[in-house]
Enzyme design. Structure first.
Site, mmCIF file in Angstrom:
data_model
loop_
_atom_site.group_PDB
_atom_site.id
_atom_site.type_symbol
_atom_site.label_atom_id
_atom_site.label_comp_id
_atom_site.label_asym_id
_atom_site.label_seq_id
_atom_site.Cartn_x
_atom_site.Cartn_y
_atom_site.Cartn_z
ATOM 1 N N HIS A 347 0.834 -1.210 0.000
ATOM 2 C CA HIS A 347 0.000 0.000 0.000
ATOM 3 C C HIS A 347 0.867 1.258 0.000
ATOM 4 C CE1 HIS A 347 -3.681 2.336 1.141
ATOM 5 N NE2 HIS A 347 -2.756 3.139 1.677
ATOM 6 N N GLU A 348 1.822 1.315 0.910
ATOM 7 C CA GLU A 348 2.649 2.524 1.007
ATOM 8 C C GLU A 348 3.550 2.698 -0.219
ATOM 9 O OE1 GLU A 348 1.631 4.468 3.104
ATOM 10 O OE2 GLU A 348 0.591 3.071 4.422
ATOM 11 N N HIS A 351 1.697 4.408 -2.922
ATOM 12 C CA HIS A 351 1.623 5.855 -2.692
ATOM 13 C C HIS A 351 2.790 6.607 -3.337
ATOM 14 C CE1 HIS A 351 -1.807 7.074 -0.354
ATOM 15 N NE2 HIS A 351 -1.613 6.146 0.576
ATOM 16 N N TYR A 427 -11.092 4.626 1.242
ATOM 17 C CA TYR A 427 -10.214 3.524 0.857
ATOM 18 C C TYR A 427 -11.012 2.407 0.178
ATOM 19 C CZ TYR A 427 -6.378 5.136 3.989
ATOM 20 O OH TYR A 427 -5.372 5.823 4.595
#
Length: 486
Positions: A347-348, A351, A427
Site C-alpha cells: 500500500h505505502e 503511494h 479507501y
C-alpha cells in the site's frame, strides 16, 4: 497512509480490517477545475536548503533554512504562508490524534512538540510575520512588497524544533526518531487561493508542491538514517556524522534515525531499494518492497527516483508514505503478522505513484490518492498471487461496505466523524469504484489510461476533474463514474 489502532492489529483501512480472517484462511502463503495551477515543464520549483543539528539528549533540532519561493500563480502576492506542523503537537488539545488513539500515540503520557521561529530574513531584512491557524501551525510572512507572477524571492528562517515522545508520524520512541513534517513548508497557492488548513486527526492532512531540497544534518554518529533523496556525502567527525542530502522534484522531505537499524539493499532497475529493520524480517520486507516496485513499475510507469526505503519505526498507525521513504509499524515485523506487513508495504509503495509523484490535496480530495492506492494494493496481490486472491480480497470489501453511500467517497477528510468511517468510504468503497471502472473499459484501456494519467501528471497536483477528464476519451464521463452502483 494505512492505519493500525493497537497491538491487536485492528486495521482501520477496511480492506485490512475486514480481511484478516478471510486472508489467513485463504492464503497458504504466510465540480469545476478548482485545483492547483498546472506544473508545466518550464515551471520553476521552490528550493529549500536546510541545515540542521540534532541534540540527542534534548530531542531538539536547531535549524536554519533558505527558501527560494517562486510565485507560479497568475496574481501578485505580498504574503507567503507556511505550514509549521510541529505546533500541532504543542498542546494536548491540538494533538492530531483521535481520543481513543492517545494511549498509543503517547504511551508515556502527553509530551509536547513544537517549532519556535526565532528570526525571518528577506529582501527587506527582518520580515514581519505572525503565527496563526486553529493550532498555531500556520506561519504568515509579510514580504513588504508585491511578488509578481513568475518572480522569486528568498527567505531565511532560523528556528528550533522539539520532537515529542510520540509514536505518530512526528516524534520519537525507544527505537526511532521520526523527523517528518518538521520544517516550515510553503502552503499551496492554487485557484482557491492559499490552502492553510491545520493538521487534523483524520486522514493525511497534507498538500504540497513538488520542490527541490538540499539538507545538511549533523547527528550523533551512533545513528543511521533513512532519508528522502540521495546521501551525497557523509563525514564522521569524532562522535558526529555530517550528511549532505539532495532530493530533487519531491513533495516533502523526511528523515528516520535509529541507533538500532540493520540495513539490506537490492537494485530494481535504476532504483536502490533499502530495508531498514531491527532484529528480524529484514529480508522478507526487502523482497516485499522489491516486488511492489517491480509490479507498479510495470503497471503504471517507472518510479523516477534513485532510492526507495522501507523503514521499521516506532509508529502505531501502521504505515505512512513520504517521498522515497515509507514508515512501517515495527510490530508488524514478525511471522504472525506476515500478511499485514506485506499489505502495508504494498500500500505505502503504491503511494509513491499516487501522491508522491502524482499529487493532490489530501484534505479536500483524499479519494484521489487513497482509493487508487488501495486498489493498487489489490493489484499487487493479483499480480503476485493470482486473480483468485485479488477477488477474495475484493469480495470481502464488498461485504463490509454493503449499504455505504457512494457519494461519501468524494467527501473531504473534515466531513468524516472518525477514521473508521473515513476508511470505509475513501479507501474501501473507493477501491470498489476503481475496480468497477476497470471492468467497464477492460484491462487494456484501464492500464493504458492509468499509465497515461501517471505520465501526464508527474510532479503536478491533480484534482478530481483531472482524473475524470482522462477517461472521457474512452466514453466514460464523470457522471458515469460517480453514479456507478457499487
Amino acid at each position: 497512509m494505512i492505519i493500525l489502532l493497537n497491538k491487536k492489529k485492528m486495521i482501520i483501512s477496511l480492506s485490512v480490517l475486514c480481511l484478516i480472517s478471510l486472508i489467513l484462511l485463504s492464503f497458504n502463503v504466510f465540480n469545476s477545475n478548482i485545483g492547483t495551477i498546472k506544473l508545466e515543464e518550464t515551471k520553476k520549483l521552490n528550493n529549500y536548503v536546510i541545515n540542521l543539528k540534532l541534540n540527542d539528549e534534548e530531542k531538539t533540532i536547531i535549524a536554519n533554512q533558505k527558501v527560494t519561493y517562486v510565485n507560479n500563480s497568475d496574481k501578485s502576492i505580498d504574503k507567503i504562508y507556511f505550514h509549521i506542523y510541529p505546533n500541532a503537537f504543542s498542546k494536548e488539545k491540538y494533538a492530531p490524534f483521535e481520543k481513543e488513539e492517545f494511549k498509543y500515540a503517547y504511551p508515556n503520557g502527553f509530551d509536547e512538540g513544537y517549532i519556535n521561529i526565532n528570526r525571518i530574513l528577506g529582501k527587506n531584512y527582518n520580515l514581519k510575520h505572525k503565527i496563526m491557524g486553529s493550532k498555531k501551525d500556520i506561519l504568515e510572512i509579510d514580504l513588504g512588497y508585491k511578488l509578481n507572477p513568475l518572480e522569486e524571492t528568498t527567505i531565511i528562517l532560523e528556528y528550533e524544533v522539539k520532537l515529542p515522545n510520540s509514536l505518530g508520524r512526528f516524534g520519537y520512541g525507544e527505537n526511532t526518531l521520526n523527523i517528518t513534517n518538521f520544517y516550515p513548508i510553503a502552503c499551496v497557492y492554487d485557484n482557491n487561493g492559499w490552502n492553510i488548513k491545520s493538521y487534523e486527526a483524520i486522514g493525511d492532512p497534507f498538500y504540497s508542491d513538488v520542490s527541490n531540497f538540499e539538507v545538511n544534518i549533523q547527528i550523533p554518529s551512533k545513528y543511521e538514517i533513512a532519508t528522502t533523496g540521495l546521501i551525497k556525502d557523509k563525514i564522521i567527525k569524532s562522535d558526529i556524522k555530517e550528511y549532505n542530502i539532495k532530493a530533487d522534484k519531491v513533495r516533502s522531505f523526511a528523515i528516520i534515525a535509529s541507533d538500532k537499524f540493520n540495513i539490506l539493499e537490492q537494485k530494481v532497475g535504476n532504483t536502490t531499494v533499502y530495508s531498514y529493520y531491527f532484529n528480524k524480517m529484514g529480508k522478507e520486507s526487502l523482497m516485499m518492497a522489491v516486488d511492489s516496485l517491480k509490479i507498479f513499475n510495470e503497471l503504471f510507469g517507472e518510479y523516477p527516483y534513485e532510492t526507495y526505503s522501507v523503514v521499521a519505526c516506532d509508529f502505531f498507525i501502521g504505515g505512512m508514505e513520504y517521498p522515497n521513504l515509507v514508515m512501517i509499524d515495527k510490530t508488524l515485523y514478525n511471522e504472525s503478522e506476515m500478511f499485514f506487513l506485506e499489505y502495508v508495504i504494498a500500500h505505502e509503495t503504491a503511494h509513491q505513484w499516487w501522491y508522491s509523484v502524482v499529487g493532490n490535496n489530501e484534505i479536500t480530495e483524499p479519494w484521489l490518492d487513497e482509493a487508487l492506492t488501495e486498489y493498487s494494493t489489490l493489484l499487487y496481490f493479483e499480480k503476485k498471487y493470482g486473480h483468485e486472491t485479488k477477488q477474495k480480497l475484493l469480495d470481502e470489501i464488498k461485504l463490509r461496505t454493503y449499504g455505504k453511500s457512494m457519494k461519501n467517497i468524494f467527501k473531504s477528510t473534515l466531513e468524516f466523524n472518525n477514521s473508521l468511517e473515513y476508511s470505509l468510504h475513501v479507501y474501501s468503497k473507493g477501491a470498489l469504484l476503481i475496480d468497477t471502472l476497470r471492468k467497464e473499459v477492460g484491462d487494456e484501456v484501464f492500464f493504458n489510461t492509468l499509465r497515461d494519467y501517471y505520465e501526464k501528471n508527474k510532479y503536478k497536483n491533480v484534482t478530481s476533474e483531472d482524473f475524470f477528464e482522462i477517461w472521457k476519451n474512452h466514453g466514460i464521463s464523470r457522471k458515469n463514474i460517480t453514479n456507478t452502483n457499487i
